[in-house]
Design a protein around this motif. Structure first.
Motif, PDB file in Angstrom:
ATOM      1  N   UNK A  99     -16.606 -12.226 -31.129  1.00 11.82           N
ATOM      2  CA  UNK A  99     -16.318 -13.061 -32.291  1.00 11.82           C
ATOM      3  C   UNK A  99     -14.977 -13.760 -32.116  1.00 11.82           C
ATOM      4  N   UNK A 100     -14.623 -14.554 -33.123  1.00 12.05           N
ATOM      5  CA  UNK A 100     -13.333 -15.253 -33.106  1.00 12.05           C
ATOM      6  C   UNK A 100     -12.161 -14.289 -33.121  1.00 12.05           C
ATOM      7  N   UNK A 101     -12.412 -13.023 -33.509  1.00 12.41           N
ATOM      8  CA  UNK A 101     -11.344 -12.019 -33.547  1.00 12.41           C
ATOM      9  C   UNK A 101     -11.528 -10.984 -32.436  1.00 12.41           C
ATOM     10  N   UNK A 102     -12.261 -11.407 -31.398  1.00  7.10           N
ATOM     11  CA  UNK A 102     -12.468 -10.622 -30.182  1.00  7.10           C
ATOM     12  C   UNK A 102     -13.204  -9.301 -30.442  1.00  7.10           C
ATOM     13  N   UNK A 103     -13.978  -9.243 -31.497  1.00  4.20           N
ATOM     14  CA  UNK A 103     -14.803  -8.078 -31.777  1.00  4.20           C
ATOM     15  C   UNK A 103     -16.164  -8.255 -31.103  1.00  4.20           C
ATOM     16  N   UNK A 104     -16.735  -7.178 -30.616  1.00  4.25           N
ATOM     17  CA  UNK A 104     -18.012  -7.246 -29.920  1.00  4.25           C
ATOM     18  C   UNK A 104     -19.130  -7.606 -30.903  1.00  4.25           C
ATOM     19  N   UNK A 105     -19.928  -8.594 -30.537  1.00  4.79           N
ATOM     20  CA  UNK A 105     -21.069  -8.954 -31.367  1.00  4.79           C
ATOM     21  C   UNK A 105     -22.160  -7.900 -31.226  1.00  4.79           C
ATOM     22  N   UNK A 106     -22.951  -7.731 -32.269  1.00  2.00           N
ATOM     23  CA  UNK A 106     -23.993  -6.706 -32.271  1.00  2.00           C
ATOM     24  C   UNK A 106     -25.366  -7.259 -31.923  1.00  2.00           C
TER      25      UNK A 106
END
Length: 603
Positions: A99-106
């Motif tokens: 994501x835009x906040x460097x979180x892993x997409x599910x």
């Protein structure tokens, strides 16, 4: 191009040796490796190029989402005779994963079952490595959006660093950049004609073909071509302003189509030949009317979510004249609009009505910006110095007849068994406002309850950096939209694309936008936080901390700064609020943006 014996188009391109046997193919000419699941539809890059290669006499197979830690999947159909093509898929693999906040997409809309994790990070590099392990010495050519936008030194948001050309990291033979139909046929013919197909022997041959990137030395640069010197990779590492200069030069090369761009990198020369010839109306019609099944490969047991998004949609044109600084489209597809003919579009609609599951509705007729169909420049592109045909105002040499698009939509609506026609693609507001009568017709006849437009922001200095029209254009559009919807007796809503965290945007700018929304009783469910996509001018601004002229600007770089701006329009958790029943006039406006959709590629 040389004429080759025609091949019969298969029901689907082969993904196994058994399917090759059914076709009577003892070997492949070209193997295409992709990070997407295989959907036999013209909006998926690997099947599109695969069908095009078969159309020109080259036996082509698809290896979709192979394991990248071993060569077994890639080797399944045997060594191809000419080369292997590698693409990360419809999205940059890092954008697909984070994501835009460097979180892993599910999830991953291009994968069977919508499951995340079926393609690797930096897929162009990983897949190239797998092919080279499977077939030592085989030419491996990178393509697609990931390789195309990373063809020279670029800022990489996910590592917060400047990375060199992906060709050097992947150790591939070449990159086919942009929309590569003509280039890939030229490449296949050149490799077939070569007496020596080793990578070393092919390098000077490939450096003379349009639309390619090769890594070699200065001696490989064609002597009869003018050269555009890009700042070296080392210069960009030392001075972020050099990245802004390099990006501007690459934009010029794409638009003016004349010079060979050369970038020194670690003692090697990255050579970017001028863009290849683009398909015009005849070629686009021919391509779109190849016998795509429009379905996932029959071997899949689970649905591919992206198929649902594009099953009944029709792409009418390519390219985007807007040149938005944050968008990859103009750099990948070009600013010149190439449009399909009305007759071809109607034939595709008729074909859609015969596909299993037809429900009577055409979900979308459009493209990167729906109302650019048949747009054209009447000036001399070689003398043009504009970065956008539409900002700061629509160029006087630019023509985009809005009434033509309305008549196309009416033609689609007249196709037997078509009950509804919608324009789900984004509309370019400034173009729509050039013909108020046509815009009124679009609002009354072809809005399926929601119209997607992209004001992005309201602050003038932010919009200027984005290369977007002033906010007053959006307000004029809203007035007409509400008036015409009321005339038609319809409850319809505008879905604005909004963005936080863009270079130059401050917290106060976001508060001003939030206040404007509250005054209208609007509360967006989702707002896009700016992601600096490789190769774009906005990514260079983000890295350098300046505008494109070198003037210092505020940049929200840390995740904390970006989250703070985002939370001004969104809940502090970053999650959208739950819906509370059906909407009526005056209730919250819901905005949705899905980067896995066909239109999500604009980002």
């Amino acid at each position: 191009m040389n004429e080759r014996p025609p091949l019969t188009q298969p029901p689907v391109l082969p993904m196994s040796r058994r399917e090759m046997d059914r076709l009577g193919w003892d070997e492949l000419d070209v193997l295409l490796v992709t990070g997407d699941g295989y959907v036999d539809h013209p909006t998926f890059g690997a099947p599109l190029l695969g069908r095009w290669l078969v159309h020109h006499g080259f036996r082509t197979g698809i290896c979709a989402q192979p394991r990248w830690d071993r060569p077994d999947d890639v080797a399944r159909m045997g060594r191809p005779r000419l080369f292997a093509g590698v693409t990360a898929g419809s999205l940059d693999s890092m954008l697909a994963h984070y994501t835009a906040f460097r979180k892993k997409r599910s999830d991953d809309a291009y994968t069977p079952g919508g499951k995340a994790g079926s393609r690797p990070n930096r897929a162009s590099i990983a897949y190239t490595n797998a092919v080279q392990r499977a077939f030592p010495g085989l030419p491996v050519v990178l393509g697609g959006i990931e390789a195309s936008l990373r063809r020279v030194s670029h800022y990489d948001f996910w590592s917060d660093s400047v990375r060199r050309s992906v060709l050097l990291d992947a150790k591939g033979t070449a990159i086919l950049y942009g929309m590569a139909e003509n280039s890939i046929i030229g490449l296949a013919e050149a490799v077939e004609a070569a007496d020596d197909r080793s990578v070393k022997a092919l390098r000077p041959v490939l450096a003379s073909l349009p639309g390619l990137v090769v890594a070699g030395n200065r001696a490989d640069v064609p002597e009869d071509m003018p050269v555009m010197e890009l700042p070296s990779h080392e210069a960009i590492l030392a001075d972020p302003q050099a990245l802004i200069r390099a990006t501007a030069l690459l934009e010029r090369q794409v638009h003016q189509n004349r010079e060979v761009a050369v970038q020194e990198s670690g003692g090697r020369a990255v050579i970017v030949t001028p863009p290849g010839p683009l398909l015009g109306t005849k070629g686009l019609d021919e391509l779109a009317e190849l016998p795509f099944s429009r379905q996932p490969h029959p071997s899949y047991a689970e649905r591919i979510p992206a198929t649902d998004m594009i099953r009944t949609s029709v792409t009418t044109h390519r390219g985007c004249s807007g040149g938005c600084s944050f968008c990859t489209l103009a750099l990948h597809q070009g600013r010149e609009i190439r449009s399909r003919s009305r007759q071809s579009v109607l034939r595709e609609v008729a074909a859609i009505t015969r596909v299993d599951g037809w429900n009577g509705s055409i979900s979308d007729v459009g493209g990167p910006s729906a109302n650019m169909w048949r747009a054209r420049c009447t000036g001399d592109p070689s003398r043009c110095k504009r970065a956008s045909c539409l900002t700061p105002a629509v160029c006087r040499d630019y023509r985009a007849e809005q009434k033509d698009f309305v008549e196309l939509l009416r033609g689609v609506a007249d196709v037997p068994t078509v009950k509804h026609v919608r324009v789900a693609s984004g509309w370019r507001i400034d173009l729509a406002l050039t013909d108020m009568e046509a815009l009124a017709c679009l609002v009354r006849e072809f809005v399926g309850g929601q119209a997607k437009v992209a004001p992005e922001h309201m602050a003038d200095h932010v919009l200027k950096g984005m290369r977007k029209p002033g906010f007053a254009a959006f307000e004029r559009f809203l007035e007409l939209f509400d008036r015409e919807s009321e005339k038609a007796g319809k409850k319809q809503y505008v879905i604005p694309y909004l963005m936080s965290g863009f270079p130059g945007c401050t917290d106060d700018d976001m508060r001003a936008l939030g206040n404007w929304l509250r005054e209208r009783g609007w509360k967006p469910e989702q707002v896009q936080c700016f992601i600096p996509l490789p190769g774009t001018a906005a990514a260079a601004m983000f890295h350098a901390g300046t505008d494109l002229k070198g003037n210092p600007i505020h940049v929200a770089k840390s995740d904390a700064q970006r989250l703070r701006q985002h939370a001004i329009l969104m809940p502090a958790t970053g999650r959208p609020p739950k819906k509370r029943g059906p909407r009526t006039k005056g209730t919250p406006l819901h905005q949705r943006r899905n980067t896995g959709s066909k239109k999500g590629k604009r980002r």
